[in-house]
Design an enzyme around this catalytic site. Sequence first.
Site, PDB file in Angstrom:
ATOM      1  N   GLU A  37      43.700  46.118  44.051  1.00  0.00           N
ATOM      2  CA  GLU A  37      42.976  47.282  43.551  1.00  0.00           C
ATOM      3  C   GLU A  37      43.924  48.449  43.264  1.00  0.00           C
ATOM      4  O   GLU A  37      43.707  49.229  42.330  1.00  0.00           O
ATOM      5  CB  GLU A  37      41.901  47.712  44.558  1.00  0.00           C
ATOM      6  CG  GLU A  37      40.824  46.662  44.819  1.00  0.00           C
ATOM      7  CD  GLU A  37      40.125  46.199  43.552  1.00  0.00           C
ATOM      8  OE1 GLU A  37      40.015  46.995  42.591  1.00  0.00           O
ATOM      9  OE2 GLU A  37      39.704  45.030  43.495  1.00  0.00           O
ATOM     10  N   ASP A  45      46.757  40.805  40.189  1.00  0.00           N
ATOM     11  CA  ASP A  45      47.066  39.711  41.123  1.00  0.00           C
ATOM     12  C   ASP A  45      48.571  39.580  41.333  1.00  0.00           C
ATOM     13  O   ASP A  45      49.045  39.406  42.465  1.00  0.00           O
ATOM     14  CB  ASP A  45      46.499  38.383  40.597  1.00  0.00           C
ATOM     15  CG  ASP A  45      44.994  38.275  40.776  1.00  0.00           C
ATOM     16  OD1 ASP A  45      44.428  39.079  41.530  1.00  0.00           O
ATOM     17  OD2 ASP A  45      44.400  37.374  40.149  1.00  0.00           O
TER      18      ASP A  45
END
Length: 422
Positions: free
Chosen positions: A279, A362
Amino acid sequence: MFRKMGVYAVLAYVLYGLFFYWYLFYFANTKLPFEYQGTQADPATFLNGREIMLSEDYSKIKNLLFFLSTPFEWIFYFLILLFGFSKVFKKWAESSSKYRFLQIAIYLIWLSFFSFLATFPFNYISYSMSKRYHISTQTFPSWMKDELIGFWINYGTLLIIVPILYWLMKKSKKRWWLYSWLLSIPFTIFVMFLQPVVIDPLYNDFSPLKNKKLETEILAMANKAHIPANHVYEVDMAKKTNALNAYVTGIGSNARIVLWDTTLNRLSDKQILFIMAHEMCHYVEKHIYYGIAIYLVFSLLGLYLTYRIMNWTVTRWGKELKIPDVKDIRSVPLFFLVLSILTFAASPFTNLISRYEETRADKYAIQMTKDPESAISSFQILTRSGLSQVNPPLLVKIFRYDHPSMLDRISMLEEYEIKHRN
Protein backbone atom coordinates in the site's frame (compact mmCIF):
# COMPACT_ATOMS: atom_id res chain seq x y z
CA MET A 1 -41.20 1.21 -34.63
CA PHE A 2 -40.54 1.77 -30.91
CA ARG A 3 -41.93 -1.70 -30.10
CA LYS A 4 -39.44 -3.29 -32.50
CA MET A 5 -36.61 -1.30 -30.91
CA GLY A 6 -37.61 -2.55 -27.46
CA VAL A 7 -37.93 -6.17 -28.63
CA TYR A 8 -34.55 -6.04 -30.38
CA ALA A 9 -32.91 -4.54 -27.29
CA VAL A 10 -34.31 -7.22 -24.97
CA LEU A 11 -33.45 -9.98 -27.46
CA ALA A 12 -29.88 -8.69 -27.75
CA TYR A 13 -29.59 -8.69 -23.97
CA VAL A 14 -30.87 -12.27 -23.72
CA LEU A 15 -28.40 -13.47 -26.38
CA TYR A 16 -25.61 -11.59 -24.63
CA GLY A 17 -26.53 -13.26 -21.33
CA LEU A 18 -26.64 -16.71 -22.90
CA PHE A 19 -23.21 -16.14 -24.44
CA PHE A 20 -21.63 -15.28 -21.11
CA TYR A 21 -23.40 -18.16 -19.37
CA TRP A 22 -21.96 -20.54 -21.96
CA TYR A 23 -18.53 -18.86 -21.80
CA LEU A 24 -18.23 -18.94 -17.99
CA PHE A 25 -19.82 -22.32 -17.27
CA TYR A 26 -18.83 -24.41 -20.29
CA PHE A 27 -16.13 -22.83 -22.46
CA ALA A 28 -13.65 -20.97 -20.22
CA ASN A 29 -10.80 -23.11 -18.94
CA THR A 30 -9.60 -22.05 -15.49
CA LYS A 31 -7.30 -25.00 -14.91
CA LEU A 32 -3.73 -24.13 -14.07
CA PRO A 33 -1.23 -24.44 -16.94
CA PHE A 34 0.95 -27.52 -16.56
CA GLU A 35 4.08 -25.54 -15.67
CA TYR A 36 2.38 -24.06 -12.59
CA GLN A 37 0.94 -27.29 -11.22
CA GLY A 38 2.49 -28.20 -7.90
CA THR A 39 3.87 -24.69 -7.37
CA GLN A 40 2.77 -22.41 -4.54
CA ALA A 41 0.33 -20.79 -6.99
CA ASP A 42 -1.48 -24.11 -7.43
CA PRO A 43 -4.74 -24.03 -5.39
CA ALA A 44 -4.29 -27.75 -4.69
CA THR A 45 -1.28 -26.90 -2.50
CA PHE A 46 -3.16 -24.56 -0.14
CA LEU A 47 -6.89 -25.27 -0.63
CA ASN A 48 -8.76 -28.50 0.03
CA GLY A 49 -11.01 -30.09 -2.58
CA ARG A 50 -14.19 -28.52 -1.22
CA GLU A 51 -12.65 -25.02 -1.16
CA ILE A 52 -11.48 -25.39 -4.76
CA MET A 53 -14.97 -26.47 -5.85
CA LEU A 54 -16.62 -23.61 -3.91
CA SER A 55 -14.23 -21.01 -5.32
CA GLU A 56 -14.96 -22.13 -8.88
CA ASP A 57 -18.74 -22.16 -8.37
CA TYR A 58 -18.82 -18.84 -6.53
CA SER A 59 -16.57 -17.13 -9.07
CA LYS A 60 -18.69 -18.30 -12.00
CA ILE A 61 -21.88 -16.96 -10.43
CA LYS A 62 -20.25 -13.71 -9.34
CA ASN A 63 -18.76 -13.13 -12.80
CA LEU A 64 -22.05 -13.90 -14.53
CA LEU A 65 -23.84 -11.38 -12.31
CA PHE A 66 -21.25 -8.76 -13.24
CA PHE A 67 -21.64 -9.31 -16.99
CA LEU A 68 -25.45 -9.33 -16.71
CA SER A 69 -25.89 -6.33 -14.42
CA THR A 70 -24.06 -3.68 -16.45
CA PRO A 71 -25.94 -4.17 -19.75
CA PHE A 72 -29.16 -4.50 -17.74
CA GLU A 73 -28.59 -0.90 -16.67
CA TRP A 74 -28.40 0.07 -20.35
CA ILE A 75 -31.62 -1.78 -21.10
CA PHE A 76 -33.31 -0.04 -18.16
CA TYR A 77 -32.40 3.47 -19.34
CA PHE A 78 -33.29 2.61 -22.94
CA LEU A 79 -36.75 1.34 -21.97
CA ILE A 80 -37.30 4.33 -19.65
CA LEU A 81 -36.88 6.52 -22.73
CA LEU A 82 -38.65 4.27 -25.21
CA PHE A 83 -41.83 3.86 -23.16
CA GLY A 84 -42.00 7.53 -22.18
CA PHE A 85 -41.28 7.19 -18.46
CA SER A 86 -38.73 9.99 -18.64
CA LYS A 87 -41.42 12.23 -20.09
CA VAL A 88 -43.77 11.19 -17.29
CA PHE A 89 -41.14 11.95 -14.61
CA LYS A 90 -40.70 15.43 -16.08
CA LYS A 91 -44.47 15.96 -16.11
CA TRP A 92 -44.74 14.94 -12.43
CA ALA A 93 -41.86 17.25 -11.56
CA GLU A 94 -43.37 20.24 -13.38
CA SER A 95 -46.76 19.70 -11.77
CA SER A 96 -45.16 19.55 -8.31
CA SER A 97 -43.15 22.78 -8.40
CA LYS A 98 -42.63 25.92 -10.47
CA TYR A 99 -38.95 26.21 -9.52
CA ARG A 100 -36.54 24.64 -11.97
CA PHE A 101 -34.12 23.28 -9.37
CA LEU A 102 -36.94 21.56 -7.49
CA GLN A 103 -38.27 20.18 -10.76
CA ILE A 104 -34.88 18.63 -11.48
CA ALA A 105 -34.70 17.30 -7.91
CA ILE A 106 -38.14 15.68 -8.23
CA TYR A 107 -37.31 14.26 -11.67
CA LEU A 108 -34.09 12.75 -10.32
CA ILE A 109 -35.73 11.21 -7.25
CA TRP A 110 -38.20 9.37 -9.48
CA LEU A 111 -35.48 8.22 -11.89
CA SER A 112 -33.22 7.17 -9.00
CA PHE A 113 -36.03 5.33 -7.25
CA PHE A 114 -36.99 3.27 -10.30
CA SER A 115 -33.32 2.62 -11.07
CA PHE A 116 -32.84 1.39 -7.50
CA LEU A 117 -35.84 -0.94 -7.84
CA ALA A 118 -34.69 -2.25 -11.22
CA THR A 119 -31.15 -3.09 -10.08
CA PHE A 120 -32.14 -4.28 -6.59
CA PRO A 121 -32.59 -7.95 -7.65
CA PHE A 122 -29.00 -8.12 -8.93
CA ASN A 123 -27.68 -6.52 -5.75
CA TYR A 124 -29.73 -8.82 -3.55
CA ILE A 125 -28.70 -11.96 -5.45
CA SER A 126 -25.06 -10.90 -5.11
CA TYR A 127 -25.54 -10.36 -1.37
CA SER A 128 -27.39 -13.64 -0.85
CA MET A 129 -24.76 -15.58 -2.80
CA SER A 130 -21.95 -14.11 -0.70
CA LYS A 131 -23.93 -15.15 2.39
CA ARG A 132 -24.46 -18.67 1.05
CA TYR A 133 -20.76 -19.10 0.36
CA HIS A 134 -19.83 -17.60 3.74
CA ILE A 135 -18.07 -14.55 2.31
CA SER A 136 -20.55 -12.11 3.82
CA THR A 137 -21.42 -12.10 7.53
CA GLN A 138 -23.68 -9.07 7.20
CA THR A 139 -27.30 -9.20 8.34
CA PHE A 140 -30.00 -8.18 5.89
CA PRO A 141 -30.94 -5.00 7.85
CA SER A 142 -27.28 -3.93 7.89
CA TRP A 143 -26.92 -4.67 4.17
CA MET A 144 -30.13 -2.79 3.41
CA LYS A 145 -28.87 0.18 5.43
CA ASP A 146 -25.72 0.29 3.27
CA GLU A 147 -27.84 0.09 0.13
CA LEU A 148 -29.96 3.05 1.26
CA ILE A 149 -26.90 5.07 2.25
CA GLY A 150 -25.51 4.41 -1.22
CA PHE A 151 -28.83 5.48 -2.77
CA TRP A 152 -28.85 8.84 -0.98
CA ILE A 153 -25.17 9.52 -1.63
CA ASN A 154 -25.75 8.80 -5.31
CA TYR A 155 -28.87 11.00 -5.35
CA GLY A 156 -27.05 13.85 -3.59
CA THR A 157 -24.22 13.63 -6.12
CA LEU A 158 -26.69 13.74 -9.03
CA LEU A 159 -28.42 16.72 -7.43
CA ILE A 160 -25.13 18.62 -7.67
CA ILE A 161 -24.04 17.42 -11.11
CA VAL A 162 -27.23 17.29 -13.21
CA PRO A 163 -28.53 20.88 -12.66
CA ILE A 164 -25.09 22.30 -13.51
CA LEU A 165 -24.71 19.96 -16.50
CA TYR A 166 -28.06 20.93 -18.04
CA TRP A 167 -27.50 24.61 -17.30
CA LEU A 168 -24.26 24.35 -19.27
CA MET A 169 -26.09 22.56 -22.09
CA LYS A 170 -28.46 25.52 -22.38
CA LYS A 171 -25.67 28.09 -22.22
CA SER A 172 -23.33 26.37 -24.69
CA LYS A 173 -24.76 23.78 -27.04
CA LYS A 174 -21.35 22.94 -28.57
CA ARG A 175 -19.00 23.32 -25.59
CA TRP A 176 -20.98 22.05 -22.60
CA TRP A 177 -18.93 18.85 -22.51
CA LEU A 178 -15.67 20.83 -22.15
CA TYR A 179 -17.00 23.17 -19.45
CA SER A 180 -18.46 20.20 -17.58
CA TRP A 181 -15.07 18.50 -17.64
CA LEU A 182 -13.30 21.61 -16.36
CA LEU A 183 -15.74 21.83 -13.44
CA SER A 184 -15.31 18.11 -12.74
CA ILE A 185 -11.62 18.57 -11.93
CA PRO A 186 -12.02 20.47 -8.63
CA PHE A 187 -15.14 18.42 -7.83
CA THR A 188 -13.26 15.10 -8.23
CA ILE A 189 -10.37 16.29 -6.07
CA PHE A 190 -12.79 17.63 -3.44
CA VAL A 191 -14.70 14.33 -3.27
CA MET A 192 -11.46 12.32 -2.95
CA PHE A 193 -10.37 14.66 -0.14
CA LEU A 194 -13.68 14.12 1.69
CA GLN A 195 -13.94 10.37 1.05
CA PRO A 196 -11.98 9.11 4.09
CA VAL A 197 -13.47 11.52 6.64
CA VAL A 198 -17.06 12.01 5.45
CA ILE A 199 -18.24 9.25 3.10
CA ASP A 200 -16.42 6.11 4.34
CA PRO A 201 -17.45 6.59 8.02
CA LEU A 202 -21.11 6.47 6.91
CA TYR A 203 -20.62 2.76 6.21
CA ASN A 204 -18.11 1.65 8.86
CA ASP A 205 -16.32 2.75 12.02
CA PHE A 206 -12.67 3.74 11.66
CA SER A 207 -10.15 4.00 14.50
CA PRO A 208 -6.36 4.16 14.94
CA LEU A 209 -4.71 0.74 14.88
CA LYS A 210 -5.02 -0.80 18.35
CA ASN A 211 -1.95 -3.01 18.00
CA LYS A 212 0.63 -0.34 18.85
CA LYS A 213 3.59 -2.66 18.32
CA LEU A 214 2.44 -3.39 14.79
CA GLU A 215 1.65 0.28 14.20
CA THR A 216 5.18 1.20 15.29
CA GLU A 217 6.64 -1.28 12.78
CA ILE A 218 4.39 0.01 10.02
CA LEU A 219 5.25 3.65 10.76
CA ALA A 220 8.95 2.78 10.85
CA MET A 221 8.54 1.27 7.41
CA ALA A 222 6.66 4.38 6.28
CA ASN A 223 9.44 6.60 7.62
CA LYS A 224 11.99 4.52 5.70
CA ALA A 225 9.97 5.16 2.56
CA HIS A 226 9.73 8.92 3.41
CA ILE A 227 5.97 8.76 3.94
CA PRO A 228 4.71 11.37 6.47
CA ALA A 229 2.28 9.01 8.21
CA ASN A 230 1.27 9.37 11.87
CA HIS A 231 -1.45 6.74 12.08
CA VAL A 232 -2.62 3.50 10.51
CA TYR A 233 -6.38 2.98 10.65
CA GLU A 234 -8.40 -0.16 11.15
CA VAL A 235 -12.04 -0.60 10.19
CA ASP A 236 -14.58 -2.98 11.71
CA MET A 237 -15.44 -5.22 8.76
CA ALA A 238 -15.75 -8.56 10.59
CA LYS A 239 -19.46 -7.93 11.16
CA LYS A 240 -19.92 -7.66 7.38
CA THR A 241 -17.48 -10.02 5.70
CA ASN A 242 -14.90 -12.77 6.04
CA ALA A 243 -12.86 -11.32 3.18
CA LEU A 244 -9.58 -9.50 3.80
CA ASN A 245 -8.46 -6.11 2.51
CA ALA A 246 -6.19 -3.13 3.00
CA TYR A 247 -6.04 0.05 0.94
CA VAL A 248 -4.90 3.64 0.58
CA THR A 249 -7.60 6.28 0.25
CA GLY A 250 -7.89 10.05 0.14
CA ILE A 251 -5.40 12.71 -0.87
CA GLY A 252 -3.34 15.37 0.85
CA SER A 253 -3.69 15.61 4.62
CA ASN A 254 -6.69 13.26 4.51
CA ALA A 255 -4.78 10.36 2.92
CA ARG A 256 -5.13 7.18 4.98
CA ILE A 257 -3.71 3.69 5.08
CA VAL A 258 -6.53 1.40 6.16
CA LEU A 259 -6.58 -2.22 7.37
CA TRP A 260 -9.71 -4.28 7.73
CA ASP A 261 -9.95 -5.97 11.14
CA THR A 262 -10.43 -9.28 9.30
CA THR A 263 -6.94 -8.79 7.89
CA LEU A 264 -5.58 -8.13 11.37
CA ASN A 265 -7.33 -11.23 12.70
CA ARG A 266 -6.23 -13.62 9.95
CA LEU A 267 -2.71 -12.53 8.96
CA SER A 268 0.52 -12.57 10.95
CA ASP A 269 2.46 -9.36 11.58
CA LYS A 270 4.98 -10.27 8.87
CA GLN A 271 2.21 -10.84 6.35
CA ILE A 272 0.58 -7.53 7.30
CA LEU A 273 3.90 -5.72 6.89
CA PHE A 274 4.09 -7.02 3.32
CA ILE A 275 0.54 -5.83 2.67
CA MET A 276 1.38 -2.41 4.17
CA ALA A 277 4.54 -2.13 2.07
CA HIS A 278 2.38 -2.80 -0.98
CA GLU A 279 0.00 0.00 0.00
CA MET A 280 2.89 2.37 0.72
CA CYS A 281 4.12 1.94 -2.84
CA HIS A 282 0.90 3.57 -4.07
CA TYR A 283 1.85 6.65 -2.03
CA VAL A 284 5.57 6.59 -2.90
CA GLU A 285 4.96 6.22 -6.64
CA LYS A 286 2.01 8.65 -6.54
CA HIS A 287 -0.44 6.13 -8.00
CA ILE A 288 -3.39 7.98 -6.49
CA TYR A 289 -2.47 11.17 -8.33
CA TYR A 290 -1.73 9.31 -11.56
CA GLY A 291 -5.11 7.66 -11.12
CA ILE A 292 -6.80 11.04 -10.88
CA ALA A 293 -4.95 12.25 -13.99
CA ILE A 294 -5.88 9.14 -15.98
CA TYR A 295 -9.49 9.42 -14.81
CA LEU A 296 -9.64 13.04 -15.97
CA VAL A 297 -8.19 12.18 -19.38
CA PHE A 298 -10.72 9.38 -19.86
CA SER A 299 -13.56 11.57 -18.58
CA LEU A 300 -12.65 14.32 -21.08
CA LEU A 301 -12.76 11.83 -23.94
CA GLY A 302 -15.91 10.25 -22.49
CA LEU A 303 -17.78 13.56 -22.19
CA TYR A 304 -16.83 14.54 -25.74
CA LEU A 305 -18.02 11.20 -27.13
CA THR A 306 -21.19 11.47 -25.02
CA TYR A 307 -21.84 14.91 -26.54
CA ARG A 308 -21.42 13.57 -30.08
CA ILE A 309 -23.42 10.38 -29.52
CA MET A 310 -26.28 12.19 -27.74
CA ASN A 311 -26.60 14.74 -30.55
CA TRP A 312 -26.58 12.00 -33.19
CA THR A 313 -29.10 9.87 -31.28
CA VAL A 314 -31.55 12.71 -30.64
CA THR A 315 -31.30 13.89 -34.26
CA ARG A 316 -32.05 10.40 -35.58
CA TRP A 317 -34.21 8.80 -32.88
CA GLY A 318 -35.43 11.75 -30.80
CA LYS A 319 -39.08 11.18 -31.70
CA GLU A 320 -39.04 7.49 -30.78
CA LEU A 321 -37.19 8.20 -27.49
CA LYS A 322 -39.44 11.18 -26.62
CA ILE A 323 -36.48 13.58 -26.44
CA PRO A 324 -37.13 16.86 -28.30
CA ASP A 325 -33.68 18.28 -27.54
CA VAL A 326 -30.44 17.17 -25.86
CA LYS A 327 -30.70 19.98 -23.31
CA ASP A 328 -34.18 18.81 -22.25
CA ILE A 329 -34.15 17.09 -18.84
CA ARG A 330 -35.80 14.07 -20.47
CA SER A 331 -32.42 13.20 -22.01
CA VAL A 332 -30.87 12.36 -18.60
CA PRO A 333 -31.37 8.58 -19.05
CA LEU A 334 -29.68 8.84 -22.46
CA PHE A 335 -26.74 10.65 -20.85
CA PHE A 336 -26.41 7.90 -18.21
CA LEU A 337 -26.82 5.19 -20.86
CA VAL A 338 -24.07 6.52 -23.13
CA LEU A 339 -21.71 7.25 -20.23
CA SER A 340 -22.22 3.75 -18.79
CA ILE A 341 -21.48 2.09 -22.15
CA LEU A 342 -18.33 4.17 -22.61
CA THR A 343 -17.19 3.41 -19.06
CA PHE A 344 -17.64 -0.31 -19.68
CA ALA A 345 -15.79 -0.05 -23.00
CA ALA A 346 -12.90 1.77 -21.28
CA SER A 347 -12.63 -0.74 -18.42
CA PRO A 348 -10.10 -3.03 -20.19
CA PHE A 349 -7.72 -0.06 -20.50
CA THR A 350 -8.24 1.29 -16.97
CA ASN A 351 -7.93 -2.22 -15.53
CA LEU A 352 -4.70 -2.77 -17.47
CA ILE A 353 -3.23 0.42 -16.01
CA SER A 354 -4.39 -0.57 -12.52
CA ARG A 355 -2.89 -4.06 -12.84
CA TYR A 356 0.43 -2.49 -13.85
CA GLU A 357 0.39 -0.28 -10.74
CA GLU A 358 -0.52 -3.22 -8.52
CA THR A 359 2.33 -5.27 -9.98
CA ARG A 360 4.67 -2.37 -9.25
CA ALA A 361 3.37 -2.32 -5.67
CA ASP A 362 3.95 -6.07 -5.25
CA LYS A 363 7.53 -5.72 -6.48
CA TYR A 364 8.12 -2.72 -4.23
CA ALA A 365 6.72 -4.59 -1.21
CA ILE A 366 8.87 -7.67 -1.70
CA GLN A 367 11.99 -5.52 -2.23
CA MET A 368 11.22 -3.69 1.02
CA THR A 369 10.32 -6.71 3.19
CA LYS A 370 12.48 -9.37 1.49
CA ASP A 371 10.10 -11.98 2.91
CA PRO A 372 8.61 -13.98 0.00
CA GLU A 373 7.31 -16.69 2.31
CA SER A 374 5.05 -14.26 4.19
CA ALA A 375 4.05 -12.55 0.94
CA ILE A 376 3.02 -15.81 -0.76
CA SER A 377 1.16 -17.12 2.27
CA SER A 378 -0.74 -13.82 2.60
CA PHE A 379 -1.97 -14.13 -1.00
CA GLN A 380 -2.94 -17.75 -0.37
CA ILE A 381 -5.02 -16.68 2.65
CA LEU A 382 -6.59 -13.85 0.62
CA THR A 383 -7.57 -16.41 -2.03
CA ARG A 384 -9.16 -18.70 0.55
CA SER A 385 -11.03 -15.94 2.40
CA GLY A 386 -12.58 -14.49 -0.77
CA LEU A 387 -12.95 -17.79 -2.70
CA SER A 388 -11.06 -16.13 -5.55
CA GLN A 389 -10.11 -17.86 -8.76
CA VAL A 390 -6.34 -18.24 -9.05
CA ASN A 391 -6.51 -18.33 -12.85
CA PRO A 392 -9.65 -16.45 -14.02
CA PRO A 393 -11.00 -16.65 -17.61
CA LEU A 394 -9.52 -14.14 -20.06
CA LEU A 395 -12.65 -11.96 -20.46
CA VAL A 396 -13.12 -11.85 -16.70
CA LYS A 397 -9.55 -10.73 -16.23
CA ILE A 398 -9.88 -8.08 -18.95
CA PHE A 399 -13.16 -6.55 -17.78
CA ARG A 400 -13.14 -7.22 -14.03
CA TYR A 401 -9.62 -7.49 -12.67
CA ASP A 402 -7.99 -4.24 -11.59
CA HIS A 403 -5.40 -6.38 -9.73
CA PRO A 404 -3.22 -9.11 -11.25
CA SER A 405 -4.58 -12.63 -10.84
CA MET A 406 -3.28 -14.65 -7.90
CA LEU A 407 -1.46 -16.85 -10.41
CA ASP A 408 0.49 -13.84 -11.66
CA ARG A 409 1.15 -12.46 -8.18
CA ILE A 410 2.26 -15.67 -6.49
CA SER A 411 4.36 -16.86 -9.45
CA MET A 412 6.18 -13.49 -9.48
CA LEU A 413 6.94 -13.90 -5.77
CA GLU A 414 8.12 -17.48 -6.33
CA GLU A 415 10.54 -16.27 -8.99
CA TYR A 416 11.87 -13.68 -6.55
CA GLU A 417 12.18 -16.34 -3.84
CA ILE A 418 14.21 -18.64 -6.12
CA LYS A 419 16.43 -15.81 -7.31
CA HIS A 420 16.93 -14.49 -3.78
CA ARG A 421 17.73 -17.95 -2.44
CA ASN A 422 20.32 -18.53 -5.15
